[in-house]
Design a protein around this motif. Structure first.
Motif, PDB file in Angstrom:
ATOM      1  N   LEU A   1       0.833  -1.196   0.000  1.00  0.00           N
ATOM      2  CA  LEU A   1       0.000   0.000   0.000  1.00  0.00           C
ATOM      3  C   LEU A   1       0.869   1.247   0.000  1.00  0.00           C
ATOM      4  CD1 LEU A   1      -2.749  -0.926   2.608  1.00  0.00           C
ATOM      5  CD2 LEU A   1      -3.106  -0.534   0.167  1.00  0.00           C
ATOM      6  N   SER A   2       2.074   1.125   0.554  1.00  0.00           N
ATOM      7  CA  SER A   2       2.969   2.269   0.665  1.00  0.00           C
ATOM      8  C   SER A   2       4.093   2.198  -0.361  1.00  0.00           C
ATOM      9  CB  SER A   2       3.557   2.331   2.077  1.00  0.00           C
ATOM     10  OG  SER A   2       4.251   1.146   2.380  1.00  0.00           O
ATOM     11  N   SER A   3       3.751   1.752  -1.576  1.00  0.00           N
ATOM     12  CA  SER A   3       4.771   1.633  -2.602  1.00  0.00           C
ATOM     13  C   SER A   3       4.186   1.962  -3.969  1.00  0.00           C
ATOM     14  CB  SER A   3       5.355   0.217  -2.618  1.00  0.00           C
ATOM     15  OG  SER A   3       4.368  -0.718  -2.963  1.00  0.00           O
ATOM     16  N   ILE A   4       5.072   2.258  -4.896  1.00  0.00           N
ATOM     17  CA  ILE A   4       4.641   2.420  -6.274  1.00  0.00           C
ATOM     18  C   ILE A   4       5.353   1.385  -7.127  1.00  0.00           C
ATOM     19  CG2 ILE A   4       4.010   4.843  -6.075  1.00  0.00           C
ATOM     20  CD1 ILE A   4       6.630   5.591  -7.352  1.00  0.00           C
ATOM     21  N   ILE A   5       4.785   1.148  -8.298  1.00  0.00           N
ATOM     22  CA  ILE A   5       5.266   0.088  -9.175  1.00  0.00           C
ATOM     23  C   ILE A   5       5.717   0.715 -10.491  1.00  0.00           C
ATOM     24  CG2 ILE A   5       4.657  -2.119 -10.240  1.00  0.00           C
ATOM     25  CD1 ILE A   5       2.036  -1.755  -8.262  1.00  0.00           C
ATOM     26  N   ILE A   6       6.866   0.298 -10.969  1.00  0.00           N
ATOM     27  CA  ILE A   6       7.366   0.807 -12.244  1.00  0.00           C
ATOM     28  C   ILE A   6       7.437  -0.325 -13.253  1.00  0.00           C
ATOM     29  CG2 ILE A   6       9.351   1.804 -13.439  1.00  0.00           C
ATOM     30  CD1 ILE A   6       9.889   3.507 -11.074  1.00  0.00           C
ATOM     31  N   VAL A   7       6.856  -0.064 -14.410  1.00  0.00           N
ATOM     32  CA  VAL A   7       6.916  -1.012 -15.518  1.00  0.00           C
ATOM     33  C   VAL A   7       7.416  -0.276 -16.763  1.00  0.00           C
ATOM     34  CG1 VAL A   7       5.125  -2.537 -14.607  1.00  0.00           C
ATOM     35  CG2 VAL A   7       4.470  -0.630 -16.091  1.00  0.00           C
ATOM     36  N   ASP A   8       7.683  -1.043 -17.823  1.00  0.00           N
ATOM     37  CA  ASP A   8       8.349  -0.463 -18.996  1.00  0.00           C
ATOM     38  C   ASP A   8       7.432  -0.150 -20.174  1.00  0.00           C
ATOM     39  OD1 ASP A   8       7.777  -3.064 -19.612  1.00  0.00           O
ATOM     40  OD2 ASP A   8       9.723  -3.524 -20.499  1.00  0.00           O
ATOM     41  N   ARG A   9       6.110  -0.454 -20.034  1.00  0.00           N
ATOM     42  CA  ARG A   9       5.220  -0.181 -21.168  1.00  0.00           C
ATOM     43  C   ARG A   9       3.773  -0.005 -20.684  1.00  0.00           C
ATOM     44  NH1 ARG A   9       6.703  -5.357 -20.825  1.00  0.00           N
ATOM     45  NH2 ARG A   9       5.112  -6.990 -20.939  1.00  0.00           N
TER      46      ARG A   9
ATOM     47  N   LEU B   1       3.588   3.412 -12.366  1.00  0.00           N
ATOM     48  CA  LEU B   1       4.245   4.404 -13.209  1.00  0.00           C
ATOM     49  C   LEU B   1       4.871   3.693 -14.401  1.00  0.00           C
ATOM     50  CD1 LEU B   1       6.211   6.802 -10.812  1.00  0.00           C
ATOM     51  CD2 LEU B   1       4.377   7.430 -12.370  1.00  0.00           C
ATOM     52  N   VAL B   2       4.719   4.277 -15.574  1.00  0.00           N
ATOM     53  CA  VAL B   2       5.296   3.702 -16.785  1.00  0.00           C
ATOM     54  C   VAL B   2       6.468   4.580 -17.228  1.00  0.00           C
ATOM     55  CG1 VAL B   2       4.891   3.050 -19.178  1.00  0.00           C
ATOM     56  CG2 VAL B   2       3.061   2.775 -17.487  1.00  0.00           C
ATOM     57  N   PHE B   3       7.622   3.950 -17.371  1.00  0.00           N
ATOM     58  CA  PHE B   3       8.791   4.630 -17.940  1.00  0.00           C
ATOM     59  C   PHE B   3       9.185   3.872 -19.198  1.00  0.00           C
ATOM     60  CE2 PHE B   3       9.059   6.283 -13.649  1.00  0.00           C
ATOM     61  CZ  PHE B   3       9.431   7.611 -13.873  1.00  0.00           C
ATOM     62  N   ASP B   4       8.586   4.302 -20.312  1.00  0.00           N
ATOM     63  CA  ASP B   4       8.813   3.589 -21.572  1.00  0.00           C
ATOM     64  C   ASP B   4       9.651   4.405 -22.551  1.00  0.00           C
ATOM     65  OD1 ASP B   4       6.966   5.524 -22.087  1.00  0.00           O
ATOM     66  OD2 ASP B   4       5.536   4.219 -23.115  1.00  0.00           O
ATOM     67  N   ASN B   5      10.204   5.499 -22.057  1.00  0.00           N
ATOM     68  CA  ASN B   5      10.953   6.370 -22.963  1.00  0.00           C
ATOM     69  C   ASN B   5      12.288   6.770 -22.319  1.00  0.00           C
ATOM     70  OD1 ASN B   5      11.516   7.857 -25.205  1.00  0.00           O
ATOM     71  ND2 ASN B   5      10.228   9.602 -24.636  1.00  0.00           N
ATOM     72  N   LEU B   6      13.147   5.777 -22.148  1.00  0.00           N
ATOM     73  CA  LEU B   6      14.477   6.054 -21.611  1.00  0.00           C
ATOM     74  C   LEU B   6      15.424   6.376 -22.763  1.00  0.00           C
ATOM     75  CD1 LEU B   6      14.840   3.267 -18.883  1.00  0.00           C
ATOM     76  CD2 LEU B   6      14.113   5.617 -18.591  1.00  0.00           C
TER      77      LEU B   6
ATOM     78  N   ILE C   1       9.581  12.834 -10.501  1.00  0.00           N
ATOM     79  CA  ILE C   1       8.334  12.124 -10.819  1.00  0.00           C
ATOM     80  C   ILE C   1       7.990  11.113  -9.733  1.00  0.00           C
ATOM     81  CG2 ILE C   1       7.275  10.483 -12.436  1.00  0.00           C
ATOM     82  CD1 ILE C   1       8.922  11.891 -14.662  1.00  0.00           C
ATOM     83  N   VAL C   2       8.993  10.331  -9.328  1.00  0.00           N
ATOM     84  CA  VAL C   2       8.772   9.300  -8.306  1.00  0.00           C
ATOM     85  C   VAL C   2       8.403   9.935  -6.967  1.00  0.00           C
ATOM     86  CG1 VAL C   2       9.920   7.517  -6.936  1.00  0.00           C
ATOM     87  CG2 VAL C   2      10.187   7.538  -9.423  1.00  0.00           C
ATOM     88  N   ASN C   3       9.137  10.970  -6.558  1.00  0.00           N
ATOM     89  CA  ASN C   3       8.854  11.620  -5.274  1.00  0.00           C
ATOM     90  C   ASN C   3       7.466  12.243  -5.254  1.00  0.00           C
ATOM     91  OD1 ASN C   3      11.174  10.958  -3.856  1.00  0.00           O
ATOM     92  ND2 ASN C   3      12.283  12.763  -4.539  1.00  0.00           N
ATOM     93  N   ALA C   4       7.044  12.871  -6.344  1.00  0.00           N
ATOM     94  CA  ALA C   4       5.708  13.468  -6.410  1.00  0.00           C
ATOM     95  C   ALA C   4       4.635  12.398  -6.231  1.00  0.00           C
ATOM     96  CB  ALA C   4       5.526  14.197  -7.738  1.00  0.00           C
ATOM     97  N   LYS C   5       4.848  11.249  -6.854  1.00  0.00           N
ATOM     98  CA  LYS C   5       3.888  10.139  -6.744  1.00  0.00           C
ATOM     99  C   LYS C   5       3.846   9.597  -5.308  1.00  0.00           C
ATOM    100  CE  LYS C   5       1.315   7.226  -9.268  1.00  0.00           C
ATOM    101  NZ  LYS C   5       0.190   7.668 -10.092  1.00  0.00           N
ATOM    102  N   LEU C   6       5.012   9.457  -4.700  1.00  0.00           N
ATOM    103  CA  LEU C   6       5.080   8.934  -3.333  1.00  0.00           C
ATOM    104  C   LEU C   6       4.458   9.902  -2.332  1.00  0.00           C
ATOM    105  CD1 LEU C   6       8.656   7.356  -3.339  1.00  0.00           C
ATOM    106  CD2 LEU C   6       6.495   6.117  -3.208  1.00  0.00           C
ATOM    107  N   ILE C   7       4.679  11.195  -2.512  1.00  0.00           N
ATOM    108  CA  ILE C   7       4.095  12.205  -1.608  1.00  0.00           C
ATOM    109  C   ILE C   7       2.575  12.167  -1.693  1.00  0.00           C
ATOM    110  CG2 ILE C   7       3.804  14.698  -1.268  1.00  0.00           C
ATOM    111  CD1 ILE C   7       6.827  14.941  -2.038  1.00  0.00           C
ATOM    112  N   LYS C   8       2.049  12.117  -2.904  1.00  0.00           N
ATOM    113  CA  LYS C   8       0.597  12.055  -3.087  1.00  0.00           C
ATOM    114  C   LYS C   8       0.021  10.790  -2.467  1.00  0.00           C
ATOM    115  CE  LYS C   8      -2.990  12.252  -6.622  1.00  0.00           C
ATOM    116  NZ  LYS C   8      -3.294  12.286  -8.062  1.00  0.00           N
ATOM    117  N   GLN C   9       0.717   9.678  -2.685  1.00  0.00           N
ATOM    118  CA  GLN C   9       0.262   8.401  -2.138  1.00  0.00           C
ATOM    119  C   GLN C   9       0.252   8.422  -0.613  1.00  0.00           C
ATOM    120  OE1 GLN C   9       2.859   4.970  -1.900  1.00  0.00           O
ATOM    121  NE2 GLN C   9       1.472   3.887  -3.260  1.00  0.00           N
TER     122      GLN C   9
END
Length: 199
Positions: free
Chosen positions: A50-58, A75-80, A90-98
């Protein structure tokens, strides 16, 4: 109490980059080689996820089809490549909101505890709590059995030789009295032979 994590699912390239610089992050990084491993861990360790975010590639990752996963946590990071500063922002903003959302609606028995406003409520009845009262409730809620005054003194106050045991008893007594007056509930925190307990 609220340790946040970054779960990287089936995305080894990103994980290998982040693990090299993980000491600059304020969150934990976990890697799952397969989606099945992540789903199994989520089922066995739901509170932590519940206190985490998930990163995938597509955007069409199979994870989006799972009904027990909150899509808002993905969170999708498909454009490295991406600049590390932007990635962290981006990650910190998502975690703060969560974290804010999580803390605004913590369910304890029939009550809603809002850690942001320090209000406990049931229906339309609300009670403003002190920071120490919040700490007491959160600590007692973690355990299924009564917690002694000594344990409360040590864990909630941080033991110091000049703190008298009646300080703990007085705080719990006042908290119980406030809950009784506001919600007519004499059983939220029970005083047992071995200490205090939230049922």
């Amino acid at each position: 109490m609220f340790n946040q994590s970054l779960n990287i699912v089936e995305y080894p390239i990103l994980y290998n980059i982040l693990v090299e610089i993980q000491n600059i992050f304020k969150f934990n990084i976990r890697y799952y080689k397969s989606l099945d491993n992540f789903i199994a861990d989520t089922k066995s360790n739901n509170t932590e996820n519940l206190s985490s975010i998930i990163i995938v590639d597509r955007k069409n990752h199979e994870l989006f089809s799972h009904t027990n996963i909150d899509k808002n946590n993905i969170l999708v990071f498909d454009n490295l490549p991406i600049k590390i500063e932007k990635f962290i922002d981006i990650v910190n903003a998502k975690l703060i909101k969560q974290k804010y959302n999580f803390q605004s609606k913590l369910i304890i028995n029939n009550y809603i505890l809002n850690l942001n406003s320090r209000i406990i409520s049931i229906g339309k009845n609300e009670l403003k709590l002190t920071e120490k009262e919040i700490d007491i409730i959160l600590f007692l809620n973690e355990f299924k059995k009564p917690q002694s005054i000594d344990i409360l003194q040590n864990k909630v106050w941080g033991y110091s030789s000049d703190l008298e045991t009646h300080t703990v008893e007085t705080h719990v007594y006042r908290l119980r009295k406030k809950i009784l007056a506001t919600f007519d509930d004499n059983d939220f925190i029970n005083s047992e032979k071995n200490g205090y307990q939230i049922n």
